[in-house]
Write a protein that holds these residues in place. Structure first.
Motif, PDB file in Angstrom:
ATOM      1  N   LEU A 179      69.280  24.525  36.556  1.00  0.00           N
ATOM      2  CA  LEU A 179      70.359  25.190  35.829  1.00  0.00           C
ATOM      3  C   LEU A 179      71.639  24.368  35.876  1.00  0.00           C
ATOM      4  O   LEU A 179      72.338  24.214  34.867  1.00  0.00           O
ATOM      5  N   ASP A 180      71.963  23.857  37.056  1.00  0.00           N
ATOM      6  CA  ASP A 180      73.193  23.077  37.207  1.00  0.00           C
ATOM      7  C   ASP A 180      73.167  21.815  36.357  1.00  0.00           C
ATOM      8  O   ASP A 180      74.177  21.443  35.750  1.00  0.00           O
ATOM      9  N   VAL A 191      65.907  36.251  35.106  1.00  0.00           N
ATOM     10  CA  VAL A 191      64.706  35.727  35.755  1.00  0.00           C
ATOM     11  C   VAL A 191      63.605  36.785  35.721  1.00  0.00           C
ATOM     12  O   VAL A 191      63.859  37.967  35.966  1.00  0.00           O
ATOM     13  N   ALA A 192      62.382  36.355  35.427  1.00  0.00           N
ATOM     14  CA  ALA A 192      61.198  37.209  35.538  1.00  0.00           C
ATOM     15  C   ALA A 192      60.236  36.559  36.518  1.00  0.00           C
ATOM     16  O   ALA A 192      59.999  35.345  36.455  1.00  0.00           O
ATOM     17  N   LEU A 193      59.710  37.351  37.457  1.00  0.00           N
ATOM     18  CA  LEU A 193      58.800  36.841  38.480  1.00  0.00           C
ATOM     19  C   LEU A 193      57.442  37.508  38.396  1.00  0.00           C
ATOM     20  O   LEU A 193      57.353  38.712  38.152  1.00  0.00           O
ATOM     21  N   GLN A 194      56.411  36.729  38.643  1.00  0.00           N
ATOM     22  CA  GLN A 194      55.088  37.289  38.867  1.00  0.00           C
ATOM     23  C   GLN A 194      54.807  37.189  40.361  1.00  0.00           C
ATOM     24  O   GLN A 194      54.647  36.109  40.906  1.00  0.00           O
ATOM     25  N   GLY A 195      54.783  38.328  41.025  1.00  0.00           N
ATOM     26  CA  GLY A 195      54.512  38.339  42.450  1.00  0.00           C
ATOM     27  C   GLY A 195      55.757  38.620  43.272  1.00  0.00           C
ATOM     28  O   GLY A 195      56.797  37.995  43.068  1.00  0.00           O
ATOM     29  N   LEU A 196      55.657  39.577  44.200  1.00  0.00           N
ATOM     30  CA  LEU A 196      56.760  39.901  45.090  1.00  0.00           C
ATOM     31  C   LEU A 196      56.272  39.853  46.543  1.00  0.00           C
ATOM     32  O   LEU A 196      56.735  40.601  47.381  1.00  0.00           O
ATOM     33  N   GLY A 197      55.328  38.948  46.804  1.00  0.00           N
ATOM     34  CA  GLY A 197      54.827  38.760  48.154  1.00  0.00           C
ATOM     35  C   GLY A 197      55.721  37.827  48.940  1.00  0.00           C
ATOM     36  O   GLY A 197      56.938  37.786  48.744  1.00  0.00           O
ATOM     37  N   ALA A 267      64.030  36.314  29.253  1.00  0.00           N
ATOM     38  CA  ALA A 267      64.631  35.679  30.427  1.00  0.00           C
ATOM     39  C   ALA A 267      64.692  34.174  30.217  1.00  0.00           C
ATOM     40  O   ALA A 267      63.904  33.609  29.450  1.00  0.00           O
ATOM     41  N   GLU A 268      65.626  33.547  30.907  1.00  0.00           N
ATOM     42  CA  GLU A 268      65.748  32.087  30.836  1.00  0.00           C
ATOM     43  C   GLU A 268      64.796  31.387  31.794  1.00  0.00           C
ATOM     44  O   GLU A 268      64.400  30.241  31.571  1.00  0.00           O
ATOM     45  N   HIS A 286      53.519  33.264  24.376  1.00  0.00           N
ATOM     46  CA  HIS A 286      54.409  34.409  24.564  1.00  0.00           C
ATOM     47  C   HIS A 286      55.667  34.061  25.360  1.00  0.00           C
ATOM     48  O   HIS A 286      56.596  34.865  25.433  1.00  0.00           O
ATOM     49  N   VAL A 287      55.691  32.884  25.941  1.00  0.00           N
ATOM     50  CA  VAL A 287      56.825  32.481  26.782  1.00  0.00           C
ATOM     51  C   VAL A 287      58.025  32.135  25.910  1.00  0.00           C
ATOM     52  O   VAL A 287      57.930  31.316  24.993  1.00  0.00           O
ATOM     53  N   THR A 288      59.157  32.768  26.205  1.00  0.00           N
ATOM     54  CA  THR A 288      60.405  32.442  25.507  1.00  0.00           C
ATOM     55  C   THR A 288      61.432  31.819  26.455  1.00  0.00           C
ATOM     56  O   THR A 288      62.507  31.427  26.019  1.00  0.00           O
ATOM     57  N   ALA A 289      61.092  31.730  27.734  1.00  0.00           N
ATOM     58  CA  ALA A 289      62.010  31.175  28.736  1.00  0.00           C
ATOM     59  C   ALA A 289      62.210  29.682  28.520  1.00  0.00           C
ATOM     60  O   ALA A 289      61.409  29.013  27.860  1.00  0.00           O
ATOM     61  N   ARG A 290      63.262  29.166  29.116  1.00  0.00           N
ATOM     62  CA  ARG A 290      63.566  27.737  29.023  1.00  0.00           C
ATOM     63  C   ARG A 290      62.935  26.945  30.163  1.00  0.00           C
ATOM     64  O   ARG A 290      62.647  25.769  30.030  1.00  0.00           O
TER      65      ARG A 290
END
Length: 393
Positions: A179-180, A191-197, A267-268, A286-290
């Protein structure tokens, strides 16, 4: 990096008929490092790919000024659902079968489907001293090093152990560095995450505390989403040992969506932090993130990565992004850092930021992907490590 592994084993459990695997890609000073995963459908080819990745991760963190000397790469895998009632006894039998390798050449720990606590308990029941005992002969002060690592694992920050947080800190720093470089402010970036382990949960915390907005989180029950941002701390407090969130903890306005909805979230940044092969040639459209930041091992298939690159989506590769967990173990054990959270986070941030910057700079200069650049950096370092310390393929 094109040659086959040094060692590849397939083990069949005499009780259940299930299979387990060990692949040692290469040894440095006689030892290799890599976690042990448990998931239904695990294959020897998958484990071999992960072992090659561990060789790269180790080489990427080589610093001749550090006490930590990179090891070779290895990986273990068991074809079983970790929630199966017979999973733990199977794990113990697997470790008993692999005992000579754990004792002498393979250092291991938690990975997909297995927590470090579970691995440690099974290791003791299998009659082993430690999951990393093969590295002990390389230490100048074994007792002091073991005490330092044990002290570090006992550290908690706001209810989460330092062993979990170190990896999430590395993933978050990789994302923040990207990002920087692009001049994108942290505040409000989605932000979108798959998994919260283990990895996903710690990553979510660090990104949220850096000002990013976590808008979607997926677990085995589906995707939880909120366009204004989820309450990350509440979700972390409501998850079980496998990272599944108790839906009773959701707030009014939190949405319950299908399991794959995280992939197309507005989400980015996408962070696949759960399973391998989550993004394929079909669903990548389907991904629109950068950016996709690979917190899991091998979550984006090669053909999908090529298609994503053609659409301007940058994939930050697992061999860099999630390498902080492995490096933190060795920085602590070898004495580059102490059993202190702030020292661990500062060291991880410096190391990950420098590595990501080097990778992205090389990718731009050579007109290639970040993954190719990371492998090129490792390929430059491996001969140096081999000449200095001895490397066996």
């Amino acid at each position: 990096m094109a040659a086959g592994p040094l060692l590849s084993l397939t083990w069949t459990d005499h009780v259940t008929g299930r299979q387990g695997f060990l692949v040692v890609d290469r040894l440095v000073r006689g030892v290799a490092s890599g976690g042990l995963r448990m998931r239904p459908g695990c294959t020897v080819d998958e484990v071999a790919g992960l072992a090659r990745g561990m060789t790269v991760k180790e080489a990427l963190h080589y610093d001749p000024a550090s006490r930590y000397v990179p090891l070779g790469g290895a990986k273990g895998g068991i074809d079983c659902d970790p929630r199966d009632p017979g999973a733990y006894p199977l794990l113990v039998r697997y470790l008993r079968a692999m005992r000579p390798y754990v004792e002498h050449m393979w250092t291991t720990g938690e990975d997909l489907g297995l927590s470090q606590d579970t691995v440690d308990r099974a290791v003791a029941e299998a009659g082993l001293v430690s999951s990393i005992q093969a590295v002990y002969p390389l230490l100048d002060d074994e007792a002091g090093a073991r005490r330092r690592l044990a002290d570090a694992f006992a550290v908690e920050v706001d209810g989460i152990g330092l062993g979990e947080l170190a990896g999430g800190c590395g993933v978050a720093e990789a994302a923040l560095t990207a990002l920087d470089r692009a001049g994108v402010p942290h505040a409000g970036t989605r932000v979108a995450l798959q998994g919260l382990g283990t990895m996903g949960g710690a990553t979510a915390r660090f990104l949220a505390r850096a000002g990013l907005r976590i808008v979607a989180v997926a677990d085995v029950k589906g995707t939880i989403a909120h366009p204004a941002g989820l309450d990350v701390e509440a979700l972390l407090a409501a998850r079980d040992a496998h990272g599944t969130v108790d839906r009773a903890a959701l707030r009014p306005g939190d949405l319950e969506l299908p399991g794959d909805a995280w992939l197309s979230a507005d989400a980015e940044v996408l962070v696949p932090a759960a399973v391998s092969y989550a993004v394929d040639a079909e669903n990548q459209r389907h991904v629109t993130a950068r950016w996709i930041v690979e917190a899991a091992n091998m979550p984006v298939r090669p053909e999908a990565e090529s298609l994503l690159a053609g659409r301007g989506v940058t994939v930050l590769p697992d061999v860099v992004v999630n390498s902080g967990t492995n490096a933190w173990w060795w920085w602590t054990l070898f004495g580059d850092i102490g059993a202190d959270a702030e020292e661990a986070f500062a060291h991880t941030r410096r190391s990950m930021r420098a590595l990501v910057q080097r990778m992205l700079t090389r990718a731009r200069a050579e007109g290639t992907t970040p993954r190719a650049a990371a492998h090129a950096i490792a390929a430059d370092r491996l001969p140096v490590i081999a000449r200095r310390y001895g490397c066996y393929r």
